[in-house]
Motif scaffolding. Structure first.
Motif, PDB file in Angstrom:
ATOM      1  N   ASP A  31      85.053 -40.175  82.360  1.00 26.69           N
ATOM      2  CA  ASP A  31      84.818 -39.519  81.074  1.00 26.69           C
ATOM      3  C   ASP A  31      85.882 -39.994  80.077  1.00 26.69           C
ATOM      4  O   ASP A  31      87.075 -39.772  80.271  1.00 26.69           O
ATOM      5  N   PRO A  32      85.486 -40.659  78.997  1.00 33.69           N
ATOM      6  CA  PRO A  32      86.468 -41.245  78.068  1.00 33.69           C
ATOM      7  C   PRO A  32      87.313 -40.201  77.343  1.00 33.69           C
ATOM      8  O   PRO A  32      88.376 -40.529  76.817  1.00 33.69           O
ATOM      9  N   ARG A  33      86.867 -38.959  77.313  1.00 28.13           N
ATOM     10  CA  ARG A  33      87.664 -37.922  76.653  1.00 28.13           C
ATOM     11  C   ARG A  33      88.992 -37.696  77.367  1.00 28.13           C
ATOM     12  O   ARG A  33      89.977 -37.310  76.742  1.00 28.13           O
ATOM     13  N   LEU A  34      89.012 -37.927  78.673  1.00 29.93           N
ATOM     14  CA  LEU A  34      90.251 -37.745  79.426  1.00 29.93           C
ATOM     15  C   LEU A  34      91.357 -38.619  78.862  1.00 29.93           C
ATOM     16  O   LEU A  34      92.526 -38.207  78.798  1.00 29.93           O
ATOM     17  N   ARG A  35      91.014 -39.807  78.446  1.00 30.61           N
ATOM     18  CA  ARG A  35      92.006 -40.765  77.946  1.00 30.61           C
ATOM     19  C   ARG A  35      92.786 -40.208  76.768  1.00 30.61           C
ATOM     20  O   ARG A  35      94.000 -40.428  76.652  1.00 30.61           O
ATOM     21  N   GLN A  48      88.959 -39.922  69.599  1.00 34.33           N
ATOM     22  CA  GLN A  48      90.380 -39.862  69.245  1.00 34.33           C
ATOM     23  C   GLN A  48      90.593 -39.591  67.765  1.00 34.33           C
ATOM     24  O   GLN A  48      91.637 -39.043  67.372  1.00 34.33           O
ATOM     25  N   ASP A  49      89.625 -39.944  66.927  1.00 34.79           N
ATOM     26  CA  ASP A  49      89.780 -39.761  65.487  1.00 34.79           C
ATOM     27  C   ASP A  49      89.952 -38.290  65.099  1.00 34.79           C
ATOM     28  O   ASP A  49      90.361 -38.001  63.974  1.00 34.79           O
ATOM     29  N   ASN A  50      89.667 -37.393  66.011  1.00 32.76           N
ATOM     30  CA  ASN A  50      89.824 -35.965  65.711  1.00 32.76           C
ATOM     31  C   ASN A  50      91.262 -35.485  65.814  1.00 32.76           C
ATOM     32  O   ASN A  50      91.536 -34.314  65.499  1.00 32.76           O
ATOM     33  N   PHE A  51      92.195 -36.372  66.205  1.00 35.53           N
ATOM     34  CA  PHE A  51      93.553 -35.910  66.484  1.00 35.53           C
ATOM     35  C   PHE A  51      94.645 -36.778  65.872  1.00 35.53           C
ATOM     36  O   PHE A  51      95.822 -36.497  66.059  1.00 35.53           O
ATOM     37  N   THR A  52      94.272 -37.793  65.144  1.00 39.05           N
ATOM     38  CA  THR A  52      95.262 -38.684  64.546  1.00 39.05           C
ATOM     39  C   THR A  52      95.346 -38.448  63.040  1.00 39.05           C
ATOM     40  O   THR A  52      94.528 -37.727  62.458  1.00 39.05           O
ATOM     41  N   ARG A  66      97.799 -34.653  75.417  1.00 37.89           N
ATOM     42  CA  ARG A  66      97.885 -35.848  74.581  1.00 37.89           C
ATOM     43  C   ARG A  66      97.371 -35.595  73.161  1.00 37.89           C
ATOM     44  O   ARG A  66      97.810 -36.259  72.214  1.00 37.89           O
ATOM     45  N   LYS A  67      96.441 -34.679  73.006  1.00 40.73           N
ATOM     46  CA  LYS A  67      95.924 -34.398  71.674  1.00 40.73           C
ATOM     47  C   LYS A  67      97.065 -33.995  70.742  1.00 40.73           C
ATOM     48  O   LYS A  67      97.908 -33.182  71.104  1.00 40.73           O
ATOM     49  N   TYR A  68      97.058 -34.547  69.558  1.00 38.62           N
ATOM     50  CA  TYR A  68      98.050 -34.316  68.502  1.00 38.62           C
ATOM     51  C   TYR A  68      99.415 -34.930  68.797  1.00 38.62           C
ATOM     52  O   TYR A  68     100.330 -34.803  67.992  1.00 38.62           O
ATOM     53  N   GLN A  69      99.560 -35.606  69.940  1.00 39.64           N
ATOM     54  CA  GLN A  69     100.760 -36.414  70.132  1.00 39.64           C
ATOM     55  C   GLN A  69     100.589 -37.712  69.339  1.00 39.64           C
ATOM     56  O   GLN A  69      99.476 -38.122  69.002  1.00 39.64           O
ATOM     57  N   ARG A  70     101.687 -38.389  69.063  1.00 42.59           N
ATOM     58  CA  ARG A  70     101.617 -39.569  68.182  1.00 42.59           C
ATOM     59  C   ARG A  70     101.971 -40.853  68.926  1.00 42.59           C
ATOM     60  O   ARG A  70     102.478 -41.801  68.334  1.00 42.59           O
ATOM     61  N   ASP A  71     101.652 -40.905  70.180  1.00 41.56           N
ATOM     62  CA  ASP A  71     101.925 -42.106  70.967  1.00 41.56           C
ATOM     63  C   ASP A  71     101.106 -43.300  70.503  1.00 41.56           C
ATOM     64  O   ASP A  71     101.419 -44.444  70.855  1.00 41.56           O
TER      65      ASP A  71
END
Length: 511
Positions: free
Chosen positions: A328-332, A254-258, A363-368
């Protein structure tokens, strides 16, 4: 860099592009602006000129907003169900008005506006005296990198376009060039930038392109032309060259998108976005330096919901479990989908699922992760290239060079971060042939890079858009491709106003 580039860009902007005027009664200099002849005198002017080129990342035709519709939604990963019919049609190959602003013309305009700013730097900066010539060369190298980057994406989108390499004038009629010449110019710009750019910048300049960024975009350029040996040479930089050991996969995907772990060790090149200013997209000191992707791609009731993800990817993520028999945790962190809470305990911007059972959203680059709604000022950097992509590109190149067994190791490195078994364990058959490995790599790239604006280039490079049979296979995942015409929709139409105003332009084939 998150402060240096973003804040200095805002105050440099475009006084440098004002054309000089002849002294006559109908053409008088504006005393409140600086003309081109008055500018380009000092090192400070040169820095402002380069900053103005960086500022184009914040324009709506590009990475602030609309390019995601071209690269993500037009691919088989995404689509638009927007009530704005014409906007949605431009993601489903229904092009009627070639001048449609949001789908085509604004991206063309901002692309050439960015190229114009780079050309201004390259034409004028050499004549400015510098106390440190190395500083001058670094500024020129950045302008060449940025021009090469913009021509790279222009080649992906329109293919046969004018190559404008000098500061343009309003009455210029640039000649259209074939795609091969456009790629050659991208190669030239990136190669010349590579020779000068450093391996790393100091802390005050983090985010500027370095040798890694230039090599990565060179590799992409070669790969789109299927120049596999040249692509391998560029990517060797990361594996056996000066970049070896500089880049790593971060532990937390997730650190790649926050916005909380930007410019990290996995980042090769990312656009430095910020929410410091909440203005518009004009050339003024308060211009918006955030991106609008989150607003346009958020689910209904949270954002505009003009772009969403194809559900087949959810199913693909769930086909294979981790070594611990988990999803696969990437789906999350890649998609919002109906079972997200059941699978991982995550709500959608704090909400239970309230959308259709067959819907998914990027979800990537969203700020939820810290907000319950979206706006036009997303501050999280967009990573144009990260090291995971480099590893998968390297695997693809090695496979095309008949080194499939070696290629598998680089895919395994990416899979291991998500606790996925090696290819030899999970998919042994794919190691038996180049074609089988390539087919598996298509899935691996989606699982890792979904929603990161690489899929359109991938489909073109793989030849998946070159025959009716191959397009039909893509249409099984994305019914929008039932509208796809081979030899036509592989590229966008050139805005018709450009064709009508320039006799040296010919509309792209079949339009």
């Amino acid at each position: 860099m998150k402060q240096y580039i973003k804040l200095t860009i805002a105050i440099s902007l475009m006084v440098l592009i004002m054309p000089s005027c002849k002294k006559d009664l109908l053409n008088v200099d504006n005393p409140n602006t600086i003309t081109e002849e008055q500018f380009w005198k000092t090192e400070s002017d040169a820095e402002k000129g380069v900053n103005a080129a960086y500022a184009m990342f914040y324009k709506p035709g590009g990475w602030s907003r609309w390019i995601y519709f071209r690269l993500d939604l037009t691919s088989d990963e995404g689509f638009s169900n927007s009530p704005w019919i014409e906007l949605a049609d431009w993601t489903r190959f229904q092009y009627v008005n070639y001048n449609f602003w949001e789908g085509n013309a604004i991206t063309w305009r901002d692309t050439y506006k960015a190229i114009f700013r780079c050309n201004q730097v390259l034409a004028n900066l050499p004549e400015i005296p510098f106390t440190d010539n190395n500083k001058k060369e670094l500024l020129l190298a950045q302008a060449k990198f940025l021009r090469g980057l913009h021509y790279y994406y222009a080649a992906l989108l329109w293919e046969n376009i004018p190559l404008v390499l000098e500061p343009s004038k309003p009455d210029d009629l640039p000649a259209q060039r074939p795609l091969a010449e456009v790629w050659a110019q991208v190669e030239k710009d990136l190669t010349e930038a590579l020779a000068v750019l450093p391996v790393s910048w100091d802390a005050a300049n983090v985010g500027r392109p370095n040798k890694g960024a230039a090599n990565a975009f060179l590799a992409r350029t070669y790969m789109q032309q299927r120049k596999w040996p040249q692509a391998k040479t560029a990517l060797d930089y990361f594996i056996t060259g000066a970049g070896a050991g500089k880049y790593e996969l971060v532990t937390n995907f997730q650190d790649n998108f926050t916005h909380t772990n930007e410019n990290n060790k996995e980042s090769v090149f990312e656009i430095q976005f910020s929410d410091v200013n909440k203005g518009g997209d004009g050339d003024d000191p308060n211009q918006n330096m955030g991106h609008n992707r989150a607003q346009f791609f958020a689910p209904r009731g949270i954002g505009w919901s003009d772009g969403q993800a194809r559900y087949w990817m959810v199913d693909e993520f769930k086909k294979e479990k981790t070594t611990a028999n988990a999803i696969d945790p990437r789906l999350r962190y890649t998609l919002f989908y109906p079972a997200l809470f059941a699978d991982f305990g995550d709500k959608i911007y704090g909400r239970n699922w309230e959308w259709n059972a067959n819907e998914a959203w990027f979800r990537k680059y969203q700020r939820d992760y810290f907000r319950t709604n979206e706006d036009y000022f997303a501050q999280n950097n967009v990573r144009l290239i990260r090291y995971a992509d480099v590893l998968l590109m390297y695997a693809e190149v090695l496979n095309e060079l008949d080194q499939t067994a070696t290629a598998a190791g680089y895919v395994n490195t990416v899979r291991a971060r998500s606790n996925m078994a090696s290819l030899a364990t999970a998919h042994p058959a794919v190691l038996m042939s180049k074609d089988a490995f390539r087919d598996r790599l298509k899935i691996e790239r989606m699982l890792e890079l979904c929603g990161e604006s690489v899929r359109w280039a991938d489909l073109k490079r793989w030849g998946d858009l070159e025959t009716p049979a191959k397009v039909s296979a893509v249409a099984q995942r994305d019914p929008d491709f039932n509208n796809f015409v081979v030899g036509k929709h592989v590229r966008l139409p050139i805005p018709q106003t450009e064709v009508l105003n320039n006799p040296n332009l010919k509309q792209n084939d079949k339009y």
